[in-house]
Design an enzyme around this catalytic site. Structure first.
Site: not given
Ligand code: PEP
Ligand code: MG
Length: 748
Positions: A677, A364
């Site tokens: 992303c 976290h």
């Molecule tokens: C990912 O898995 O690329 C993503 C953007 O989500 P997180 O990093 O929050 O798992």
């Protein structure tokens, strides 16, 4: 006998303390101490070996061995009996040293005539400082009481070392906490920072290791323990007895606070002449030494609890609360064993960097550090014992390295790097309002990732076109209870206000397994990243997801809303989640609430399986966002949190790019909007390749937008596309070398 030894050790401790009041300093003082110990324990030799660096011990003072060996004789940790004591942090007591396993004879010391050997570690709260040794010609095993007395003396020596009482003429010992130290940990969040240490839990300084009056010290200990018990009971009554994870931890606290064994050992130390606080520290040191050897995670946790309790007790005894009167430096780098997300948020953007002894990439605290874009290094083992408030420190989040009290050359190199980065950011600022249009005329939409209301100002600052990924779990992680619907709706509405009409893609709660909410029941899973998380939890236990969807609908009332579901592995999951949103919209309508003007519903593509979903899925979803962090970990079967493997696989491997090509093609067939992303979207070379392969929207950390835009504007993406296709068709295993070579020929 025991009584006699106890009073002997008390006498010795008092003599030790009195010797400190005398005028000698440095080497003379250290020599005097060895003389006192040899005299009191009635043996021919007493020697003090101290660490010169992480790996080497040096004979720093002796009574009985040849004086010319002082500051000459050195050994590595693990070498000979002295090295073994240092390595294992446990005493060695033998009547016949030469016959011991690993014995190494140091001819320059003249020790061959001494047969018995007793060595104990000099350590302070788990920090290894050296080894204290007594030897005698007579072949005899030292008694339990003698061993105990020597341990107590070693403890006091450790305190004296900490206080710097041996520093002086002749440099018997250089003061602790003055040398440069480098810590090799792991990356929690990239970025570089220079600043001054701010300890989350300042270390307690014990200035009186020796107790004058054991009865009085026992009384002080007992009063402090009563106060500790009361405070633990109070904490329990606030959180509810044994209720949930937090309750269990507190129960364990209570167990220790009432533990007879713990108390008895401290009382015995006091009887042998230690002050109450030194006795607590001695017990804490022993617990820390045990911690290093315990593999069982449950037991380790319990030993941590004991460590925390000792800290509390020390604070009560010394009157040094969290507020030690120290002032936070202007450029604080937070140093802590670990820290909760809410506490980290409290410090907020004031921090230049964060260094933790524990933590993990997905912890976290790491999530918050990432949201605040603060460089974070995790697994910097032992930094809380080494660092002092105000020490200069350089955090290299890119390499996972920390330089504490760095040499000027190192600090300067980093200062140059930081200045260059700042200058580059200034240059990028000039691009802020320009589009990311490549030379071939293709324009790429650059969005930013966010997770807090506090991130939104970067939207204007960076020139991002919108928020391509809003990680909603942060709002859940920083609270001690499930946030209320109205509270969430207010936050979401605030996010949209701050976005001033720009699109925000809210990702529903990606939580479960390793990202456990403080108020959520922990489910033990062998492979949490592949376990019961994200949309799987939302569909199986829909209460929280429904509430979140309602909050999103209310927060966006009268405005466009974009929702995306995380970790969708198959069409059916998406259909169900989407239906849930439709049902909630219907319910809101019935209740007379204003609905959003438009609702876009998309999915994150984070598992390879979704790339092969039926056509109907691509037709149904309004958009797809590739979560490259998870997608890469599942594609290459390489845990993104495991340092040993996480950097091993490159997003520019042809295998991974072929999958990306496949996703682009499928989205093309159905005209499904596609974005990316994951972290790779913010790495300029990777971003270029993703754009060249046809991904027209990239979402990244705000700070990456400038560098990515700069590069896109400088190249011809269609030329790069031809290069990539040629490489892939030609059988290249990794396109990076060809891309880097090509970039070198461009005028950038
Ligand atoms: C990912 O898995 O690329 C993503 C953007 O989500 P997180 O990093 O929050 O798992
Ligand atoms: Mg993910």
């Amino acid at each position: 006998m025991a009584d006699r030894t106890e009073s002997e050790s008390r006498k010795l401790l008092r003599r030790l303390r009195d010797s400190l009041a005398e005028a000698d300093a440095g080497q003379a003082r250290l020599d005097h101490v060895t003389h006192l110990i040899a005299d009191s324990i009635d043996c021919e030799v007493c020697s003090i070996y101290l660490f010169r660096d992480d790996d080497t011990l040096e004979l720093c003072a002796t009574e009985g061995l040849k004086p010319e060996a002082v500051h000459k004789t050195r050994m590595r940790v693990g070498e000979g009996l002295v090295g073994r004591v240092a390595k294992t942090s446990s005493p060695i007591n033998t009547a016949d040293a030469p016959s011991e396993r690993g014995f190494r004879y140091m001819p320059e010391t003249g020790e061959e005539i001494f047969s018995s050997f007793l060595g104990v570690p000099i350590q302070r709260r788990g920090e290894k400082l050296g080894v204290l040794v007594v030897q005698s010609k007579e072949k005899r095993l030292f008694s339990e009481d003698e061993l105990y007395a020597l341990e107590v003396v070693a403890m006091v020596l450790a305190e004296m070392t900490e206080l710097g009482v041996f520093v002086g003429e002749g440099e018997a010992l250089s003061a602790l906490h003055q040398h440069p130290v480098t810590f090799r940990g792991a990356t929690g969040q990239e970025g570089t920072a220079e600043g001054h240490v701010w300890l989350h839990e300042p270390r307690v300084v014990v200035t009186n290791p020796v107790g004058d009056d054991p009865a009085r010290e026992l009384e002080r200990l007992s009063e402090a323990v009563s106060e500790l018990r009361l405070s633990v009971d109070a904490m329990l009554s606030v959180t509810g007895q044994g209720d949930g994870e937090q309750g269990q931890v507190l129960e364990a606290y209570r167990m220790f606070a009432n533990s007879r064994g713990w108390m008895r050992r401290m009382e015995e130390d006091i009887a042998r002449g230690l002050s109450a606080e030194a006795a607590v520290e001695k017990e804490q040191s022993a617990a820390r030494a045990r911690l290093e050897t315990v593999p069982d995670p449950y037991l380790r946790e319990r030993l941590h609890d004991l460590d925390d309790l000792s800290n509390r007790l020390l604070r009560i005894l010394t009157g040094q609360g969290n507020d030690t009167g120290a002032e936070m430096p202007a450029d604080p780098v937070l140093v802590a064993r670990n820290i909760g997300p809410a506490e980290l948020l409290d410090y907020g953007r004031r921090l230049k960097g964060v260094v933790l002894e524990e933590g993990s990439v997905g912890s976290h605290a790491a999530v918050v550090a990432r949201a605040l874009a603060i460089p974070l290094v995790i697994h910097a083992e032992r930094i809380t014992t080494e660092a002092l408030n105000g020490d200069r420190i350089v955090v290299d989040g890119d390499q996972g390295v920390v330089h504490l009290r760095p040499e000027e050359t190192i600090a300067k190199a980093y200062r140059d790097k930081i200045a260059m980065q700042a200058a580059a950011q200034d240059r990028y600022a000039a691009l802020r309002d320009k589009p990311a249009t490549a030379r071939c005329g293709t324009t790429i939409a650059l969005h930013m990732n966010a997770g807090l209301l506090a991130d939104l100002p970067s939207l204007t600052g960076s020139g991002a076109e919108g928020v391509g990924l809003f990680r909603t779990e942060l709002q859940f992680l920083i609270r001690a209870h499930v946030p209320k619907r109205a509270e969430l709706a207010r936050i979401y509405s605030g996010v949209l206000d701050a976005a001033m009409g720009k699109r925000v893609a809210f990702r529903t709660l990606d939580i479960g397994s390793d990202k456990v909410l403080p108020y959520m029941k922990r489910v033990e899973e062998p492979n949490p990243a592949m376990g019961w998380r994200a949309i799987r939890v939302g569909l199986d236990k829909p209460g929280v997801l429904r509430m979140q969807l309602q909050a999103l609908l209310r927060g966006a009332a009268g405005r466009p809303l974009t929702v995306m579901f995380p970790f969708v592995a198959e069409f059916e999951e998406f259909r169900e989640a989407r239906q849930m949103l439709i049902d909630e919209m219907e319910r809101e309508r019935r209740l007379g609430h204003t609905l959003p003007t438009t609702v876009e519903v998309g999915a994150m593509l984070e598992t390879p399986s979704l790339a092969f979903a039926p056509q109907a899925f691509f037709e149904m979803t309004d958009f797809l966002s590739i979560g490259g962090n998870d997608l890469k970990q599942f594609f290459f079967a390489a845990d993104r949190e495991n340092e040993q493997v996480r950097r091993r696989y490159d997003a520019l491997r042809s295998s991974f790019l072929r999958m990306i090509q496949g996703i682009v093609a499928r989205c093309g067939e159905t005209e499904t909007a596609l974005s990316f992303c994951g972290e790779d979207a913010g790495r300029p070379v990777e971003a270029l390749c993703l754009a060249a392969l046809g991904i027209r929207t990239l979402s990244m950390r705000a700070a990456s937008i400038g560098p990515v835009k700069h590069l896109i504007r400088a190249v011809d993406l269609s030329a790069l596309r031809r290069l990539l296709e040629g490489e892939l068709a030609g059988g290249a295993d990794n396109v990076r070398p060809a891309v880097v070579e090509w970039l070198a020929t461009q005028d950038i």
